[in-house]
Structure formats: structure tokens, C-alpha cells
Scaffold this active site. Structure first.
Site, short mmCIF file in Angstrom:
data_model
loop_
_atom_site.label_atom_id
_atom_site.label_comp_id
_atom_site.label_asym_id
_atom_site.label_seq_id
_atom_site.Cartn_x
_atom_site.Cartn_y
_atom_site.Cartn_z
CE LYS A 10 -3.82 -1.73 0.38
NZ LYS A 10 -5.19 -2.20 -0.63
CD GLU A 13 -9.74 3.69 0.94
OE1 GLU A 13 -10.04 4.58 0.03
OE2 GLU A 13 -9.07 2.68 0.76
CB SER A 41 -0.11 -7.76 -0.48
OG SER A 41 -1.20 -8.67 -0.50
#
Ligand SMILES: Cc1ncc(COP(=O)(O)O)c(C=O)c1O
Lengths: 401, 255
Positions: free
Chosen positions: A98, A120, A386
């Protein structure tokens, strides 16, 4: 390390109207028009500015710790009888892919003169990555998070607070990622001038899906170089990634979408089973619809109300999917599989024991499908790992038999 | 002639348009609410088609939507309720809602049903101007439906003019950039309303968002053709045990 900014001719990239095939667009209320239009007009220009690129690359290198390793997983390879490499996004600062996107967007927000950042979050990884870059750049940070997710991802809530962010619970609907996104969009409507919304995945109105994919494209950029060094070829046989909104998958697929010899595998969350009524496997359960201003596949009732999804993994618990992935699904360019909660838990334990790596629950969904692919011993397989599993320890401990 | 156009021709000023979510407070209250509004002296009614994820709405209208959906409201039910309502109701009625339920119903079928029951216009806040112009305009026009667009204090003059040229019925001026039900300071917005007035648009202008009582209604009317009240009305009837009475006294409190 280059951000992909050349407008490509690829049929898998966004067109000038903001669509991937029939998916995408910007179904926004007029109140959002000035902000979204400003972004649309400027994002490519800002991203291609050499000063921007230099700052982005420097931060990815020195702050995030890129390039992330491409690790040959020997014991996993022995088990599945193929050459399996893990793209170690879990080793990034803040523990997931991210941060690639939040570094990019915070630099963009600064150039747009914004003073206030909203985001969010589902699993809390995007919230933490946003809170982190806001601390770094000294900008106010407000993160919307479903109250259910606040419960199940408590360590990340604590991290965001320690980083100076305000965490606002979303208490409507299913109280998860979809509802947190609604609240963030409402905040943006109410704060039209000084605020930038850092969306955490390849979702939302154009240009977000494309912009986020470009920031994440560093993943496949590095995979190509690393594979060339390790195997003599840039192209793997398979790239596998989990899909919530689809940003880690978009980044891992980006430079391979036009290479027909590379098989792309997207893994969605089946929850308790695709047809159990507790699932988030959007490509299997969704129909064309509009969610968060994007026309895409959407889980909905026959009269068009959005259905509340289910996944054990907060990061995959989303009833839509990025328009790029809807297009990859419809064209058959990517194969869409899904993994249940239980399969993913098992895969997380397996990776921990075989390789000494505790993966995020989201990433475990991708690992869970190795057993279903028709792998040959000389196949080169890249799994996008990830994120790391620290945030999921409570869930893992609960399921430890 | 479309009832909206007729209304503005007969009464160009001080138009009171009231929003209510369809199927609220109880499923079968929809038409009774519209009738009571007409009897009380409202000029126009906007019926909300409830959606699970209403992005442009604040908590009051969100809650009314959740409740209406739980009551069993859906577009097909709404059209059933509206069948024959034109025998009793003459004021213009607009349907307001988000695109997804309309897409699932089928846009053409939706327009056809609107025309059948006697709907005059539509507000679809997440239908962008470009999509409308290139995809849906002929369809809406064929069925005599006016599509009403929103403008905000942040909308540029050029875009306001474009919106005006595409709009029919009236232009919906959002009083501040906000979700519904926010009370931002009206005084600060007078500059914006005056600017809109000076533009001499071809369409009448109604002001909405944050209008809640006589004072805010009067202020809105000084620079426009009238105003739209939503959240304040929804709140006024959410626990009502006597709709007729409560609607009457709400409207009396405004005009
Ligand atoms: C580690 C990790 N992987 C995957 C995801 C899913 O997001 P996306 O599909 O955008 O990669 C998340 C989201 O929170 C995450 O934290």
C-alpha cells in the site's frame, strides 16, 4: 525504478475517457467534480515531471526500502513442483504494498497544494501507509475505517493513532471497507477545497484506478529486472496476486498484461464459499453496476442494492473490484480463482512453516491457489506477497488448533 | 406541457419543493405523503428512490433510505404505488436516486414507467453530464422527463452555462459543497447565489441542502426561484403518528 507514465496503446490500459472496455468512468455527484477533474487534468503531467519522479524514487528506495526482494522459495517450490518466487512487498516499510501508492499520492497532493488528507481503510494497511506519509510530510490525516474492521485489525488502529492520524469509525451498512469508502467520499464532498482523498486501491472514479495502478506498477517493473537476473528471462509463466480492490494485482500485472505468454491469476476471497451467502468473490457473484463512482462488476441484489460481502480478510472484504480487473476478467486475459477463509488460513500456516514467513491473510489467498494450478517443474511462478501477517496474529491464534 | 414548466410559468417565485424518501416512514406512506404535501401548499415533490449506499447524502437521508429498503421499497414497488396517483395529485413530482438501481431496472424501461405513472423529472446525482449528453438524453426527452442537474459554489461559470443549456425544468443549486442535511452558514453563500442570479440562466434556480425553516427558506428565495427541503422534512416525519397533521404543520412553518 520508473513510474509508468507513457500513455500506452495497450488494450488493458485506461482509454482517454477513463474506461477499460465497458468498465470505469467517473459517476460522481457534481460536488466532487472540481476535485476529480483537477486530478484528471494533472495526474499524468505531475507524475511525468522529472522532479516528481526523482522524489518518488528516492523515497521508495531510502524510506520504503525498495526494490523489494524477489525471493526464490525453495521449500515451497519443492512442495508444488515448480520454481516459485515471492515478491516481498511484505518487507516494505509499514508491511504491505500500500505504501507505494501513498508515497506517490502524498507527493501529488503536495503539488496540488492540499493541506488535509483523508483515506479509507479495510485491513488498516492503507490507513497505516497513509498516516505514515502524512507524518512524513506534516499533513493532517483522517482515516475512515469500518467499526467491524476496527475490532479485527486493532494493531493497525493503534499504529495509525501513534502516527498522529484521526481514525473515524464508519458505522453504516456492513461497517467494513465499502462503508469506510462511502464516509471518505462524503468527507471529500464536504471539504472540497483543501482536501485530497488518497484512495487505497484501483477503485473509485477515473483517474484513480489508473493513477494507483501506475504507482503500484513499480512491483512488476522490479519483477521483470529481478527475473532477468535470476532466470535469464523477464517473463514468468504465472503471476499470482490476491484481489480486493485490486491494487497489488494491478501492480504485479502491469508490465505483463500485453505479454500473452505470461498467465495472470487473480485470486478473490470466497469467504465461507462462493455460494454460501458469505463471500466476496465479485467476479463470480457480481453484475455490471456502479460502486464508488466506477462502473464495474458489483455484488448486488436484483434491484440494485449493494450486497454486504464477507471475507475473513478485511482487505478483501469488498463487494466490487477495480474496473481494470473487471476488464481482465471479461476479456479472459486473467484467470480469476477464489480461496475460502479456511484455505487461506491453511496457506498462511504452510508458508510460515515452510519458509519462515508469516503472510498477511490477504496474500495467503494468493498462496492458497498454488495447489490448483497445472504447474510444470520448469514453470516460473511469481506470487505477490502483498503484506505481512503481524496485523492478523489475533485471527491466526484463534484458528490455531 | 411538463408540470414543472407549467408551475414556474404560473408561479415564478417562492417555490417550495419538498423531498421525501419513498416508502418512508412506512412502505405504503409514499402517496399519502405526496397528497398531504399538496394539500399543505407545497409546490413540488421530490421522491427519493432509496439506495443502500447514498454517497451524496448525510445521516438523516441515509437512515430514511435504510429504513425504506427494510420496509420493502424498490423501484418496481414505487411504480406500483404511483399507479393512478395522478387522479389525486396535480403538482409536479420528481424522482431522485442513484444510478445503480436505475441501471438494474433498465434505463429505458425506467423512463417508460415514469411516463406511464406521470413523473415529470429526474435527479440522478451520480449521472455525469457527459454520460447523459452522449448516452441518455434522447431517451429522457422521448419520455418527457426533465433531467435536473446540480451546481455548487465550486462549479465554474463555463460549466454552469453548459449545465444550464442541457437542463430542463430547473437548475438545482447546492447551497454549499456538502452532503445533504449539513447546516453551513447561509450568509456566506449569498455571494454565490447573487452570482448565479446575475448569470441570468435560461432555467429557474432552486436552492437546496441546508434549507430547514422559514428563515433559511426566505434567505434562499431572495436570490432564486425557491428552495428544496429534504433532511428537515424527513426528520419531521420520521416518528410521526399523524402524517397529515405533522406535514401540515411543517409546511405551515415554512410558508
Ligand atoms: C496486505 C494486503 N494485501 C492485499 C490487500 C487488498 O488490496 P488490493 O486488492 O488493492 O491489493 C490489502 C488491503 O488492505 C492488504 O492489506
Amino acid at each position: 525504478m520508473d513510474i509508468a507514465v507513457n500513455t500506452s496503446q495497450s488494450r488493458y490500459h485506461v482509454n482517454e475517457k477513463g474506461y477499460y472496455g465497458q468498465f470505469g468512468g467517473a459517476y460522481i455527484p457534481e460536488m466532487l467534480y472540481p476535485n476529480v477533474e483537477e486530478l484528471r487534468q494533472q495526474y499524468l503531467q505531475i507524475m511525468s515531471d522529472p522532479g516528481f519522479q526523482q522524489e518518488f524514487e528516492q523515497l521508495l528506495k531510502d524510506y520504503v526500502g525498495r526494490p523489494s526482494p524477489l525471493y526464490f522459495a525453495k521449500r515451497l517450490s519443492e512442495k508444488y513442483k515448480a520454481k516459485i518466487y515471492l515478491k516481498r512487498e511484505d518487507l516494505n516499510h509499514t508491511g504491505a504494498h500500500k505504501v507505494n501508492n501513498t508515497i506517490g499520492q502524498i507527493l501529488l497532493a503536495k503539488r496540488l497544494g492540499k493541506k488535509r488528507i483523508i483515506a479509507e481503510t479495510g485491513a488498516g494497511q492503507h490507513g497505516v501507509a497513509t498516516a505514515t506519509v502524512c507524518a512524513l510530510m506534516d499533513l493532517e490525516c483522517i482515516v475512515y475505517m469500518g467499526s467491524v474492521d476496527i475490532q479485527r485489525q486493532a494493531p493497525n488502529v493503534a499504529r495509525m493513532k501513534m502516527l498522529g492520524a484521526t481514525v473515524v469509525p464508519a458505522t453504516s451498512g456492513s461497517k467494513t471497507l465499502k462503508d469506510a469508502t462511502n464516509e471518505a467520499i462524503r468527507d471529500w464532498i464536504n471539504n472540497p477545497v483543501d482536501t485530497h482523498y488518497i484512495i487505497g486501491s484501483v477503485v473509485g472514479p477515473h483517474p484513480y484506478p489508473d493513477m494507483v495502478a501506475r504507482f503500484q506498477s513499480v512491483i512488476s517493473e522490479e519483477i521483470k529486472q529481478q527475473l532477468l537476473e535470476k532466470t535469464g528471462s523477464e517473463d514468468p509463466d504465472y503471476v499470482i496476486a490476491c484481489v480486493g480492490g485490486g491494487s497489488n494485482a494491478a501492480g504485479a500485472f502491469f508490465h505483463f498484461t500485453d505479454r500473452g505468454n505470461v498467465k495472470l491469476v487473480a485470486v478473490e476471497a470466497a469467504g465461507k464459499g462462493v455460494n454460501s451467502g458469505y463471500s466476496a468473490a465479485t467476479s463470480q457473484l457480481g453484475r455490471l453496476g456502479i460502486i464508488h463512482a466506477s462502473k464495474t462488476l458489483l455484488m448486488q441484489t436484483d434491484d440494485g442494492q449493494i450486497v454486504e460481502p464477507h471475507s475473513i480478510s478485511a482487505g478483501l472484504d469488498y463487494p466490487g473490484v477495480g474496473p481494470l480487473h473487471a476488464h481482465l476478467y471479461e476479456t479472459g486475459r486473467a484467470q480469476f480463482l477464489n480461496a475460502t477463509d479456511d484455505e487461506s488460513l491453511a496457506a498462511a500456516y504452510e508458508l510460515s512453516l515452510l519458509e519462515g514467513i508469516i503472510p498477511a491473510l490477504e496474500s495467503a489467498h494468493a498462496l492458497a491457489k498454488l495447489k490448483e494450478l497445472p504447474l510444470q517443474p520448469d514453470n516460473v511462478v511469481v506470487v505477490c506477497l502483498s503484506g505481512r501477517g503481524d496485523k492478523d496474529l489475533e485471527t491466526y491464534i484463534k484458528h490455531l488448533k | 406541457m411538463n408540470r414543472i414548466d407549467q408551475l414556474f410559468r404560473n408561479k415564478p417565485q417562492r417555490i417550495l419543493n419538498i423531498y421525501c424518501t419513498a416508502g418512508f416512514p412506512a412502505l405504503n406512506d409514499t402517496v399519502s405523503v405526496v397528497e398531504a404535501l399538496q394539500q399543505s401548499g407545497a409546490d413540488m415533490v421530490e421522491l427519493g428512490m432509496p439506495f443502500s449506499d447514498p454517497l451524496a447524502d448525510g445521516p438523516v437521508i441515509q437512515d430514511s433510505s435504510t429504513r425504506a429498503i427494510a420496509n420493502g421499497m424498490r423501484i418496481s414497488v414505487l411504480f406500483d404505488q404511483l399507479k393512478g396517483f395522478r387522479d389525486r395529485v396535480s403538482l409536479p413530482v420528481i424522482l431522485m436516486g442513484y444510478m445503480n438501481p436505475v441501471l438494474q431496472f433498465g434505463v429505458e424501461n425506467f423512463c417508460k414507467k415514469c411516463a406511464e405513472v406521470g413523473i415529470d423529472g429526474l435527479i440522478l446525482p451520480d449521472l455525469p453530464m457527459d454520460e447523459y449528453e452522449h448516452e441518455y438524453k434522447p431517451l429522457f426527452e422521448q419520455y418527457g422527463l426533465h433531467l435536473i442537474f446540480l451546481v455548487t459554489p465550486e462549479t465554474s461559470e463555463a460549466r454552469i452555462r453548459k449545465i444550464d443549456s442541457l437542463s430542463k425544468g430547473f437548475v438545482y443549486a447546492v447551497s454549499s459543497s456538502s452532503t445533504t442535511g449539513k447546516d453551513k452558514v447561509m450568509a456566506d453563500q449569498q455571494v454565490y447565489f447573487a452570482r448565479l442570479k446575475a448569470m441570468e440562466l435560461k432555467n429557474p434556480v432552486l436552492i437546496g441542502f441546508g434549507i430547514r425553516d422559514r428563515g433559511t427558506f426566505e434567505t434562499a428565495c431572495t436570490n432564486s426561484n425557491g428552495a428544496i427541503i429534504g433532511s428537515a422534512f424527513v426528520k419531521a416525519i420520521e416518528n410521526s403518528t399523524n402524517l397529515q397533521h405533522d406535514i401540515q404543520s411543517f409546511v405551515k412553518g415554512i410558508i
